[in-house]
Write a protein that holds these residues in place. Structure first.
Motif, PDB file in Angstrom:
ATOM      1  N   ASP A   1      26.672 -34.726  16.542  1.00 46.09           N
ATOM      2  CA  ASP A   1      25.873 -33.851  15.671  1.00 46.09           C
ATOM      3  C   ASP A   1      24.966 -34.608  14.707  1.00 46.09           C
ATOM      4  OD1 ASP A   1      27.277 -31.784  16.892  1.00 46.09           O
ATOM      5  OD2 ASP A   1      28.814 -31.742  15.326  1.00 46.09           O
ATOM      6  N   ASP A   2      25.415 -35.762  14.227  1.00 43.30           N
ATOM      7  CA  ASP A   2      24.633 -36.491  13.234  1.00 43.30           C
ATOM      8  C   ASP A   2      23.660 -37.474  13.868  1.00 43.30           C
ATOM      9  OD1 ASP A   2      26.312 -35.135  11.533  1.00 43.30           O
ATOM     10  OD2 ASP A   2      27.566 -36.868  11.057  1.00 43.30           O
ATOM     11  N   LEU A   3      24.085 -38.116  14.956  1.00 50.25           N
ATOM     12  CA  LEU A   3      23.279 -39.168  15.556  1.00 50.25           C
ATOM     13  C   LEU A   3      22.646 -38.767  16.883  1.00 50.25           C
ATOM     14  CD1 LEU A   3      25.764 -42.112  14.822  1.00 50.25           C
ATOM     15  CD2 LEU A   3      23.654 -41.561  13.583  1.00 50.25           C
ATOM     16  N   GLY A   4      23.069 -37.649  17.435  1.00 49.73           N
ATOM     17  CA  GLY A   4      22.492 -37.186  18.694  1.00 49.73           C
ATOM     18  C   GLY A   4      22.788 -38.088  19.875  1.00 49.73           C
ATOM     19  N   LEU A   5      23.954 -38.749  19.852  1.00 50.26           N
ATOM     20  CA  LEU A   5      24.337 -39.644  20.939  1.00 50.26           C
ATOM     21  C   LEU A   5      25.346 -38.942  21.837  1.00 50.26           C
ATOM     22  CD1 LEU A   5      24.770 -42.950  18.899  1.00 50.26           C
ATOM     23  CD2 LEU A   5      22.786 -42.224  20.259  1.00 50.26           C
ATOM     24  N   ARG A   6      25.150 -39.032  23.118  1.00 54.00           N
ATOM     25  CA  ARG A   6      26.027 -38.340  24.067  1.00 54.00           C
ATOM     26  C   ARG A   6      27.305 -39.131  24.295  1.00 54.00           C
ATOM     27  NH1 ARG A   6      22.998 -36.444  29.347  1.00 54.00           N
ATOM     28  NH2 ARG A   6      24.915 -35.195  29.468  1.00 54.00           N
TER      29      ARG A   6
ATOM     30  N   ALA B   1      39.245 -39.683  15.005  1.00 53.47           N
ATOM     31  CA  ALA B   1      38.434 -39.571  16.224  1.00 53.47           C
ATOM     32  C   ALA B   1      37.630 -38.279  16.239  1.00 53.47           C
ATOM     33  CB  ALA B   1      39.329 -39.659  17.456  1.00 53.47           C
ATOM     34  N   ALA B   2      38.208 -37.202  15.687  1.00 56.29           N
ATOM     35  CA  ALA B   2      37.457 -35.945  15.607  1.00 56.29           C
ATOM     36  C   ALA B   2      36.211 -36.120  14.762  1.00 56.29           C
ATOM     37  CB  ALA B   2      38.352 -34.849  15.021  1.00 56.29           C
ATOM     38  N   GLY B   3      36.317 -36.851  13.657  1.00 55.79           N
ATOM     39  CA  GLY B   3      35.151 -37.117  12.819  1.00 55.79           C
ATOM     40  C   GLY B   3      34.138 -38.014  13.499  1.00 55.79           C
ATOM     41  N   VAL B   4      34.616 -38.990  14.254  1.00 57.55           N
ATOM     42  CA  VAL B   4      33.724 -39.891  14.982  1.00 57.55           C
ATOM     43  C   VAL B   4      32.929 -39.117  16.031  1.00 57.55           C
ATOM     44  CG1 VAL B   4      33.651 -41.827  16.603  1.00 57.55           C
ATOM     45  CG2 VAL B   4      35.099 -41.957  14.561  1.00 57.55           C
ATOM     46  N   LEU B   5      33.602 -38.260  16.778  1.00 58.43           N
ATOM     47  CA  LEU B   5      32.897 -37.461  17.791  1.00 58.43           C
ATOM     48  C   LEU B   5      31.841 -36.572  17.143  1.00 58.43           C
ATOM     49  CD1 LEU B   5      35.798 -36.368  20.188  1.00 58.43           C
ATOM     50  CD2 LEU B   5      34.032 -38.086  20.617  1.00 58.43           C
ATOM     51  N   ALA B   6      32.169 -35.968  16.001  1.00 61.17           N
ATOM     52  CA  ALA B   6      31.206 -35.106  15.303  1.00 61.17           C
ATOM     53  C   ALA B   6      29.994 -35.910  14.856  1.00 61.17           C
ATOM     54  CB  ALA B   6      31.886 -34.424  14.116  1.00 61.17           C
TER      55      ALA B   6
ATOM     56  N   ARG C   1      26.648 -42.293  26.488  1.00 59.88           N
ATOM     57  CA  ARG C   1      26.083 -43.370  25.663  1.00 59.88           C
ATOM     58  C   ARG C   1      27.169 -44.200  24.980  1.00 59.88           C
ATOM     59  NH1 ARG C   1      25.419 -46.851  22.896  1.00 59.88           N
ATOM     60  NH2 ARG C   1      23.726 -47.421  21.473  1.00 59.88           N
ATOM     61  N   ILE C   2      28.180 -43.542  24.445  1.00 61.87           N
ATOM     62  CA  ILE C   2      29.289 -44.237  23.785  1.00 61.87           C
ATOM     63  C   ILE C   2      30.606 -43.577  24.191  1.00 61.87           C
ATOM     64  CG2 ILE C   2      30.387 -44.829  21.576  1.00 61.87           C
ATOM     65  CD1 ILE C   2      27.691 -44.975  20.284  1.00 61.87           C
ATOM     66  N   SER C   3      31.548 -44.397  24.615  1.00 56.34           N
ATOM     67  CA  SER C   3      32.891 -43.907  24.936  1.00 56.34           C
ATOM     68  C   SER C   3      33.784 -44.030  23.701  1.00 56.34           C
ATOM     69  CB  SER C   3      33.503 -44.703  26.089  1.00 56.34           C
ATOM     70  OG  SER C   3      32.867 -44.384  27.318  1.00 56.34           O
ATOM     71  N   VAL C   4      34.714 -43.081  23.566  1.00 58.50           N
ATOM     72  CA  VAL C   4      35.591 -43.048  22.391  1.00 58.50           C
ATOM     73  C   VAL C   4      37.037 -42.860  22.848  1.00 58.50           C
ATOM     74  CG1 VAL C   4      36.177 -41.815  20.252  1.00 58.50           C
ATOM     75  CG2 VAL C   4      33.774 -42.070  20.930  1.00 58.50           C
ATOM     76  N   VAL C   5      37.931 -43.681  22.290  1.00 57.45           N
ATOM     77  CA  VAL C   5      39.369 -43.542  22.523  1.00 57.45           C
ATOM     78  C   VAL C   5      40.061 -43.336  21.183  1.00 57.45           C
ATOM     79  CG1 VAL C   5      41.479 -44.623  23.390  1.00 57.45           C
ATOM     80  CG2 VAL C   5      39.317 -44.994  24.579  1.00 57.45           C
TER      81      VAL C   5
END
Length: 356
Positions: free
Chosen positions: A282-287, A273-278, A291-295
């Motif tokens: 940082d890579d895709l500029g998505l908030r 999940a830490a990599g997904v958030l990064a 814009r996208i929720s992460v669990v």
């Protein structure tokens, strides 16, 4: 005159097993069997195919070098083995810490071994701990979804128990042993339900290696919940993140490229999940979470410190290790015991209502 390559016999139900019997089963000489089992300081090296035949024969015959079963049964050793996949992974570190805390209180010495997700190493470590007359072993790494491996593991565990040892497994391993079972399927279902209740209908999943039973259980729990809610999950929207931060970062970029309309990602552990958030930030500029929720999954100590703080499924990791050690202290029973540990959803700032 005795053969200098022979070892003292080890005992199994039905009588003693000698090195010669292992050699005969493998179809090699006693000298070759000795070199395969113990290594050699000389120049003659046993090939991998011969070595595997000898090791398989030794396991089938329940042969243990230099450790007669009578000695194991009488042993008062205070050593307990804890076998994990990766000591650097906070998930396994927390489980090991829980086990070590209980062990310290009772004067037990914990020997920690890492397999790096190599099933052959798991079998090797179990055999070595048996040879060292360890009192018990906690198999804390995920099981492997491979029938032949499970058969060999079960045979090794049966031999260990027959010699007086005690094996406790964490999670599903497909063997007859005491088990501490984390709520992997219910936890994944809980993650999906949380996102669904926030209005999300387009999901992606960053998975782990499918050969691991932990991954299969979590993925199965998420898929079943989605089906029960009438939400489709295309195969292209499930991507293996390798249980590492770096691979998960790549997986998230691929996932969003394949399905730019998705609004929710379930990640099957917090390290990924830490990599997904990064990747999203940082890579895709998505908030995140606008814009996208992460669990995530596990509630590792750093989860609250991520940007944004991670909503995740909490497993009582230290308690898992402690309960496994408690089972060792109470000793084996005639029928293997299973202890189910609950999980809970921890809501932080990485999830919100689906965008309209």
């Amino acid at each position: 005159m005795p053969n200098p390559t022979s070892d003292p016999p080890a005992t199994r139900p039905g009588g003693p097993v000698t090195l010669q019997q292992v050699a005969e089963r493998a179809g090699v000489s006693s000298a070759t069997a000795s070199r395969a089992l113990h290594g050699s300081s000389g120049t003659r090296i046993v090939g991998e195919e011969l070595r595997r035949r000898v090791l398989d024969a030794a396991r089938e015959l329940r042969y243990v070098s230099n450790a007669p079963a009578q000695a194991l049964a009488r042993s008062t050793t205070t050593v307990v083995g804890v076998v994990v996949h990766d000591v650097a992974d906070p998930y396994f570190a927390a489980i090991a810490a829980g086990a070590m805390g209980v062990a310290r209180e009772h004067g037990l010495l914990v020997m920690l071994a890492a397999t790096f997700r190599d099933p052959e190493l798991e079998l090797d470590y179990l055999a070595r701990l048996r040879a060292q007359r360890a009192r018990a072993v906690v198999l804390a790494g995920s099981g492997f979804a491979d029938h032949e491996f499970t058969r060999r593991l079960a045979a090794e565990v049966d031999a260990y128990r027959a010699d007086g040892g005690h094996v406790v497994a964490v999670g599903a391993h497909g063997i007859a042993s005491d088990t501490v079972r984390p709520a992997n399927r219910p936890g994944a279902a809980l993650a999906v339900r949380h996102l669904y209740d926030l209005g999300h209908r387009n999901f992606g999943i960053v998975s782990g290696p499918r050969a691991l039973t932990t991954v299969r259980d979590r993925l199965d729990g998420a898929r079943r919940q989605l089906r029960s809610l009438g939400v489709a999950l295309p195969a292209a929207q499930v991507i293996d993140g390798g249980f590492t931060r770096e691979q998960a970062r790549v997986a998230a970029r691929t996932l969003v490229t394949r399905a730019p309309e998705l609004t929710a990602i379930v990640v099957l552990n917090d390290v990924m999940a830490a990599g997904v958030l990064a990747a999203l930030r940082d890579d895709l500029g998505l908030r995140v979470p606008e814009r996208i929720s992460v669990v995530g999954f596990d509630d590792l100590p750093f989860a609250a410190d991520l940007n944004p703080p991670l909503t995740t499924i909490r497993l009582p990791l230290a308690d898992i290790g402690a309960r496994a050690m408690d089972m060792i202290l109470t000793g084996p029973t005639i029928e293997p015991r299973t202890l189910d540990l609950d999980t809970e959803l921890v809501v932080r700032s990485s999830t919100t209502t689906a965008p309209r």
